[in-house]
Design an enzyme around this catalytic site. Sequence first.
Site, PDB file in Angstrom:
ATOM      1  CD  GLU A  38      -2.787   1.280   2.463  1.00  0.00           C
ATOM      2  OE1 GLU A  38      -2.849   0.014   3.404  1.00  0.00           O
ATOM      3  OE2 GLU A  38      -3.420   1.958   2.702  1.00  0.00           O
ATOM      4  NE  ARG A 262       2.979  -7.306  10.312  1.00  0.00           N
ATOM      5  CZ  ARG A 262       2.336  -6.539   9.378  1.00  0.00           C
ATOM      6  NH1 ARG A 262       1.605  -7.296   8.687  1.00  0.00           N
ATOM      7  NH2 ARG A 262       3.002  -5.463   9.032  1.00  0.00           N
ATOM      8  CE  LYS A 272       2.926   0.347   4.762  1.00  0.00           C
ATOM      9  NZ  LYS A 272       2.474  -0.101   3.621  1.00  0.00           N
TER      10      LYS A 272
HETATM   11  P1  ATP Z   1       2.577  -1.982   8.014  1.00  0.00           P
HETATM   12  O1  ATP Z   1       1.873  -2.611   9.037  1.00  0.00           O
HETATM   13  O2  ATP Z   1       3.993  -1.844   8.284  1.00  0.00           O
HETATM   14  O3  ATP Z   1       1.956  -0.901   7.251  1.00  0.00           O
HETATM   15  P2  ATP Z   1       1.486  -3.526   5.842  1.00  0.00           P
HETATM   16  O4  ATP Z   1       1.283  -4.916   5.807  1.00  0.00           O
HETATM   17  O5  ATP Z   1       0.196  -2.621   6.106  1.00  0.00           O
HETATM   18  O6  ATP Z   1       2.496  -3.117   6.687  1.00  0.00           O
HETATM   19  P3  ATP Z   1       1.588  -3.320   3.189  1.00  0.00           P
HETATM   20  O7  ATP Z   1       1.955  -2.113   2.079  1.00  0.00           O
HETATM   21  O8  ATP Z   1       0.021  -3.758   3.124  1.00  0.00           O
HETATM   22  O9  ATP Z   1       2.252  -3.101   4.472  1.00  0.00           O
HETATM   23  O10 ATP Z   1       2.259  -4.596   2.802  1.00  0.00           O
HETATM   24  C1  ATP Z   1       2.856  -5.113   1.568  1.00  0.00           C
HETATM   25  C2  ATP Z   1       3.123  -6.601   1.705  1.00  0.00           C
HETATM   26  O11 ATP Z   1       4.219  -6.666   2.790  1.00  0.00           O
HETATM   27  C3  ATP Z   1       1.944  -7.399   2.191  1.00  0.00           C
HETATM   28  O12 ATP Z   1       1.895  -8.518   1.612  1.00  0.00           O
HETATM   29  C4  ATP Z   1       2.398  -7.698   3.778  1.00  0.00           C
HETATM   30  O13 ATP Z   1       1.847  -8.872   4.327  1.00  0.00           O
HETATM   31  C5  ATP Z   1       4.147  -7.608   3.789  1.00  0.00           C
HETATM   32  N1  ATP Z   1       4.340  -7.373   5.081  1.00  0.00           N
HETATM   33  C6  ATP Z   1       4.434  -5.962   5.510  1.00  0.00           C
HETATM   34  N2  ATP Z   1       5.026  -5.958   6.524  1.00  0.00           N
HETATM   35  C7  ATP Z   1       5.690  -7.260   6.841  1.00  0.00           C
HETATM   36  C8  ATP Z   1       6.590  -7.732   7.977  1.00  0.00           C
HETATM   37  N3  ATP Z   1       6.773  -7.327   8.892  1.00  0.00           N
HETATM   38  N4  ATP Z   1       6.992  -9.158   7.511  1.00  0.00           N
HETATM   39  C9  ATP Z   1       6.557  -9.835   6.483  1.00  0.00           C
HETATM   40  N5  ATP Z   1       5.684  -9.161   5.416  1.00  0.00           N
HETATM   41  C10 ATP Z   1       5.242  -8.053   5.622  1.00  0.00           C
HETATM   42 MG    MG Z   2      -1.408  -2.145   5.170  1.00  0.00          MG
END
Ligand code: ATP
Ligand code: MG
Length: 557
Positions: A38, A262, A272
């Site tokens: 995202e 994760r 983020k």
């Molecule tokens: P955040 O909580 O940091 O915003 P998010 O999951 O909302 O993380 P996205 O941009 O939606 O961030 O994630 C893109 C991809 O990266 C998704 O498939 C997500 O599952 C993966 N991802 C995000 N954070 C992690 C993590 N800590 N470990 C492994 N994969 C991750």
């Molecule tokens: Mg997200």
Amino acid sequence: MATNIQEEERSLNFIEEIVEEDLRAGKYASILTRFPPEPNGYLHIGHAKSIALNFGLAQKYGGKTNLRFDDTNPVTEDTEYVDSIKEDIKWLGFEWAHELYASDYFEQLYEFAIILINKGLAYVDDSTSEQIAAQKGTPTEPGQESPFRNRSADENLQLFADMRAGKYKEGEKVLRAKVDMASPNMLMRDPIIYRIKHAHHHRTGDEWCIYPLYDFAHGQSDSIEGITHSICTLEFISHRPLYDWFIEKLEIFPSKQYEFARLNITYMVMSKRKFLQLVNEKFVSDWDDPRMPTISGMRRRGFTPGSIKNFAERIGVQKRDTLIDMSLLEFCIREDLNKKALRRMVVFDPLKIVITNYNGTELLKSEDNPEDENTSVRDVPFSRELYIEREDFMEHPPKKYFRLAPGQKVRLKSAYIIQCDEAIKDNKGNITELRCSYIPESKSGSDTSGIKVQGTLHWVSVAHAITVELRLYDRLFKVEDPSNEEGDFKDYINPDSLQVIQAAYAEPALRKAKFDERYQFLRKGYFCLDKDGSEEKMVFNRTVTLKDTWAKEKKKD
Ligand code: ATP
Ligand code: MG
């Protein structure tokens, strides 16, 4: 040979096992994965794990990976983030097959919603969000059906078109999927799939005022692209039945969702949303502050793509959440830099020494990297006045002290053996200078002195030294898992995570430092050039210390 294959099979992670099984069964001719960020922030090391997994699977099995921006939430998203995400993935060394945006599918997703409405599987609900929440029930009690649940398809089509046309205010109406208000899975209790948002979108501008929710956008985007293995993190397990339900009811390409744990790292947070707070509240300078575990921060700190990929490989893919020790990440970067880094001498806290029996200047030779058999060799100027590290001298040393002390000998790296003859003090008793003598026959590489010394010190020639700024980083948080402590995670910030040395003295070879080179400052750590510096005053970031000092610190506590 056979054992090798067996070993390889044993080390497959569970997603690789699934992929191999699917390929063996002929389910797909080749696999297609996607990385779906995202664009609401910069990528972090957790994303790097997901990137390495998605792109790595495609590489291993001859498939492809799409980069898809999951940009269905107009309020938090920005093209600045899109650009940084692309830059980071490229820097890690991965290439996507197609750059795609969920927002490109808005029209098609809208059509999908109409299909559901026509099938009697979606309805416009006029209830307020509070009413909808109240109708939801609890995990142990079924929910109540909305009074709007049995609107006719025609009425729903009209209302949904009116929602799109902008006739309603935010929150006045939503579109819900008609699934099952008694499902034990709360997400199946008629989830909202469209909501009204009169917001400007970074790509579609003002074209839309209704936006699909994650669950309606994500699986359908996967399906539109023909993603075979849609890999996401564990918190989406409970979303999987809904993911499958939409695909089944819409009769579209059956993408499949798989979940893995994760990545979390000790002494760090990994979200983020939290990073944004650290940036906005000035705990760090920006998203690329070298203390941040963002890809851009780590790049600036001196991490290499190889070390990050190696780290992702070593931690593997788990089905249960884990907290990985920061030391493993540091181990991976040390291992890589030990092979790559050019050795340089830099004195952090100078103590001047005068070699009373030496006059003039000479250029000594020193290997850039003794770990590399084809190492280049550089000139290091040696002269009568040198700086050594203040901590390398002790006036009253304990036994087995191998550094400099009155009457004691040490070797100066790539130079000579010297002996300290006298410590000069100011009127307050502080040592200001050491008088030393050198042994001419002890020159490194042609030492005929027969003298054995235990200690080797780094040094720089006073007349030739350049002044540089050093930034020494430590862990950003004081506790192992700041997100799991009482109160706010920011209460656990390490106040000493940045130490600046305004003036350190470096050998002149560093004047030619380059951004893509890595350095080992002898006995001090791994460093890289920082963008904040200028030609007059170069700035270096400490990537990591030479040894794991934190483990030692903890034992002392
Ligand atoms: P955040 O909580 O940091 O915003 P998010 O999951 O909302 O993380 P996205 O941009 O939606 O961030 O994630 C893109 C991809 O990266 C998704 O498939 C997500 O599952 C993966 N991802 C995000 N954070 C992690 C993590 N800590 N470990 C492994 N994969 C991750
Ligand atoms: Mg997200």
